[in-house]
Design a protein around this motif. Structure first.
Motif, PDB file in Angstrom:
ATOM      1  N   GLN A  75       0.806  -1.215   0.000  1.00  0.00           N
ATOM      2  CA  GLN A  75       0.000   0.000   0.000  1.00  0.00           C
ATOM      3  C   GLN A  75       0.845   1.272   0.000  1.00  0.00           C
ATOM      4  OE1 GLN A  75      -2.605  -0.901   3.330  1.00  0.00           O
ATOM      5  NE2 GLN A  75      -4.168  -1.688   1.953  1.00  0.00           N
ATOM      6  N   ALA A  76       2.101   1.166   0.365  1.00  0.00           N
ATOM      7  CA  ALA A  76       2.993   2.321   0.375  1.00  0.00           C
ATOM      8  C   ALA A  76       3.776   2.473  -0.931  1.00  0.00           C
ATOM      9  CB  ALA A  76       3.970   2.212   1.547  1.00  0.00           C
ATOM     10  N   ALA A  77       3.717   1.479  -1.800  1.00  0.00           N
ATOM     11  CA  ALA A  77       4.518   1.478  -3.032  1.00  0.00           C
ATOM     12  C   ALA A  77       3.794   2.196  -4.171  1.00  0.00           C
ATOM     13  CB  ALA A  77       4.839   0.039  -3.436  1.00  0.00           C
ATOM     14  N   ASP A  78       4.562   2.519  -5.209  1.00  0.00           N
ATOM     15  CA  ASP A  78       4.012   3.165  -6.406  1.00  0.00           C
ATOM     16  C   ASP A  78       3.872   2.193  -7.571  1.00  0.00           C
ATOM     17  OD1 ASP A  78       3.882   5.790  -5.274  1.00  0.00           O
ATOM     18  OD2 ASP A  78       6.052   5.935  -5.521  1.00  0.00           O
ATOM     19  N   VAL A  79       4.803   1.231  -7.682  1.00  0.00           N
ATOM     20  CA  VAL A  79       4.806   0.264  -8.787  1.00  0.00           C
ATOM     21  C   VAL A  79       5.283  -1.074  -8.224  1.00  0.00           C
ATOM     22  CG1 VAL A  79       5.879  -0.351 -11.006  1.00  0.00           C
ATOM     23  CG2 VAL A  79       5.264   2.037 -10.556  1.00  0.00           C
ATOM     24  N   PHE A  80       4.689  -2.157  -8.714  1.00  0.00           N
ATOM     25  CA  PHE A  80       5.095  -3.497  -8.324  1.00  0.00           C
ATOM     26  C   PHE A  80       5.777  -4.159  -9.513  1.00  0.00           C
ATOM     27  CE2 PHE A  80       4.407  -8.069  -7.744  1.00  0.00           C
ATOM     28  CZ  PHE A  80       4.905  -8.224  -6.463  1.00  0.00           C
ATOM     29  N   VAL A  81       6.973  -4.706  -9.294  1.00  0.00           N
ATOM     30  CA  VAL A  81       7.736  -5.345 -10.367  1.00  0.00           C
ATOM     31  C   VAL A  81       7.987  -6.798  -9.989  1.00  0.00           C
ATOM     32  CG1 VAL A  81       9.803  -5.257 -11.792  1.00  0.00           C
ATOM     33  CG2 VAL A  81       8.855  -3.133 -10.852  1.00  0.00           C
ATOM     34  N   PHE A  82       7.605  -7.701 -10.902  1.00  0.00           N
ATOM     35  CA  PHE A  82       7.743  -9.137 -10.648  1.00  0.00           C
ATOM     36  C   PHE A  82       8.247  -9.803 -11.923  1.00  0.00           C
ATOM     37  CE2 PHE A  82       6.196 -13.433  -9.608  1.00  0.00           C
ATOM     38  CZ  PHE A  82       6.612 -13.522  -8.292  1.00  0.00           C
ATOM     39  N   PRO A  83       9.575  -9.758 -12.158  1.00  0.00           N
ATOM     40  CA  PRO A  83      10.143 -10.251 -13.425  1.00  0.00           C
ATOM     41  C   PRO A  83      10.454 -11.745 -13.443  1.00  0.00           C
ATOM     42  CG  PRO A  83      11.856  -9.215 -12.135  1.00  0.00           C
ATOM     43  CD  PRO A  83      10.576  -9.093 -11.336  1.00  0.00           C
ATOM     44  N   SER A  84       9.580 -12.543 -12.885  1.00  0.00           N
ATOM     45  CA  SER A  84       9.823 -13.972 -12.721  1.00  0.00           C
ATOM     46  C   SER A  84       9.998 -14.697 -14.050  1.00  0.00           C
ATOM     47  CB  SER A  84       8.663 -14.600 -11.946  1.00  0.00           C
ATOM     48  OG  SER A  84       8.956 -15.925 -11.588  1.00  0.00           O
ATOM     49  N   GLU A  85      10.808 -15.737 -14.019  1.00  0.00           N
ATOM     50  CA  GLU A  85      11.059 -16.581 -15.194  1.00  0.00           C
ATOM     51  C   GLU A  85      10.235 -17.867 -15.138  1.00  0.00           C
ATOM     52  OE1 GLU A  85      15.243 -17.155 -14.815  1.00  0.00           O
ATOM     53  OE2 GLU A  85      15.668 -15.036 -15.126  1.00  0.00           O
ATOM     54  N   ARG A  86       9.744 -18.214 -13.956  1.00  0.00           N
ATOM     55  CA  ARG A  86       8.969 -19.446 -13.788  1.00  0.00           C
ATOM     56  C   ARG A  86       8.071 -19.263 -12.567  1.00  0.00           C
ATOM     57  NH1 ARG A  86      12.800 -23.977 -13.751  1.00  0.00           N
ATOM     58  NH2 ARG A  86      13.395 -23.095 -11.766  1.00  0.00           N
ATOM     59  N   GLU A  87       6.812 -19.647 -12.723  1.00  0.00           N
ATOM     60  CA  GLU A  87       5.856 -19.418 -11.642  1.00  0.00           C
ATOM     61  C   GLU A  87       4.706 -20.412 -11.763  1.00  0.00           C
ATOM     62  OE1 GLU A  87       5.731 -17.353  -8.331  1.00  0.00           O
ATOM     63  OE2 GLU A  87       7.145 -16.793  -9.888  1.00  0.00           O
ATOM     64  N   ALA A  88       4.314 -21.015 -10.665  1.00  0.00           N
ATOM     65  CA  ALA A  88       3.145 -21.895 -10.677  1.00  0.00           C
ATOM     66  C   ALA A  88       1.867 -21.056 -10.663  1.00  0.00           C
ATOM     67  CB  ALA A  88       3.171 -22.831  -9.476  1.00  0.00           C
ATOM     68  N   PHE A  89       1.843 -20.044  -9.806  1.00  0.00           N
ATOM     69  CA  PHE A  89       0.732 -19.101  -9.731  1.00  0.00           C
ATOM     70  C   PHE A  89       1.282 -17.812  -9.147  1.00  0.00           C
ATOM     71  CE2 PHE A  89      -2.769 -17.013  -7.505  1.00  0.00           C
ATOM     72  CZ  PHE A  89      -3.674 -16.889  -8.545  1.00  0.00           C
ATOM     73  N   GLY A  90       0.946 -16.701  -9.722  1.00  0.00           N
ATOM     74  CA  GLY A  90       1.501 -15.412  -9.315  1.00  0.00           C
ATOM     75  C   GLY A  90       0.786 -14.792  -8.133  1.00  0.00           C
ATOM     76  N   ILE A  91       0.871 -15.422  -6.974  1.00  0.00           N
ATOM     77  CA  ILE A  91       0.186 -14.902  -5.792  1.00  0.00           C
ATOM     78  C   ILE A  91       0.689 -13.507  -5.422  1.00  0.00           C
ATOM     79  CG2 ILE A  91       1.695 -16.022  -4.091  1.00  0.00           C
ATOM     80  CD1 ILE A  91      -2.079 -15.625  -3.700  1.00  0.00           C
TER      81      ILE A  91
END
Length: 186
Positions: A75-91
């Motif tokens: 809630q305090a952030a401006d942008v969320f970055v998630f540069p994952s290469e492999r993921e089962a589910f992006g929780i």
């Protein structure tokens, strides 16, 4: 900001390598990395911390370690970055979307179940540093687009990933599988 396990498959080395490019355009930016590497073989927390020290990024990159109040950070952030290469589910992505954060992520299985590219997130190819940098900077430079992505992401998170929605889906599935509905014997 990033939240999740600090492991090699999450794309964190690429995010850190891209960070000086963000700073060249937005010098007051702060990258907050929330999470820890854990005990697995892919733990890269020490390498990430060493990289930050070697590149003198300590003033613009912060590691929180494991926290129990992830929502407060989101809630305090401006942008969320998630540069994952492999993921089962992006929780982590779903949590960021629930907080109406604009998201930059990758077009991989697991994430594609969570976001709608261009509508609820800015999506890039895994491992593409220039694209990652451009996506981050474009959200910093276009507050209206960032807000629109965040709002659309929140609506999607509530519709598909809220507790009410998930419980309803499980209930529907259970009812559809019950013997009385399928013509089976009691």
């Amino acid at each position: 900001m990033f939240t999740g396990r600090l492991v090699t498959t999450k794309g964190l080395p690429l995010l850190l390598a891209s960070w000086p490019g963000v700073l060249s355009k937005y010098p007051d930016s702060l990258l907050l990395i929330v999470g820890s590497g854990g005990l697995g073989l892919q733990n890269c927390e020490h390498q990430l911390r060493d990289y930050v020290a070697q590149k003198a990024l300590q003033d613009s990159v912060r590691f929180t370690g494991s926290v129990t109040n992830v929502r407060d950070y989101l809630q305090a952030a401006d942008v969320f970055v998630f540069p994952s290469e492999r993921e089962a589910f992006g929780i982590s992505v779903a949590e960021a979307m629930a907080c109406a954060l604009p998201v930059v992520t990758t077009n991989i299985e697991g994430i594609s179940d969570v976001v709608v590219p261009g509508q609820t997130a800015s999506v890039v190819v895994p491992g593409d540093g220039p694209a990652l940098l451009d996506a981050i900077c474009s959200l910093f430079g276009d507050e209206a687009r960032a807000a629109a992505l965040g709002d659309a992401g929140r609506r999607r998170a509530v519709e598909y990933f809220s507790e009410t929605s998930v419980v309803s889906s499980y209930l529907e599935m259970a009812v559809s599988l019950s013997p009385s509905r399928s013509g089976g014997a009691d």
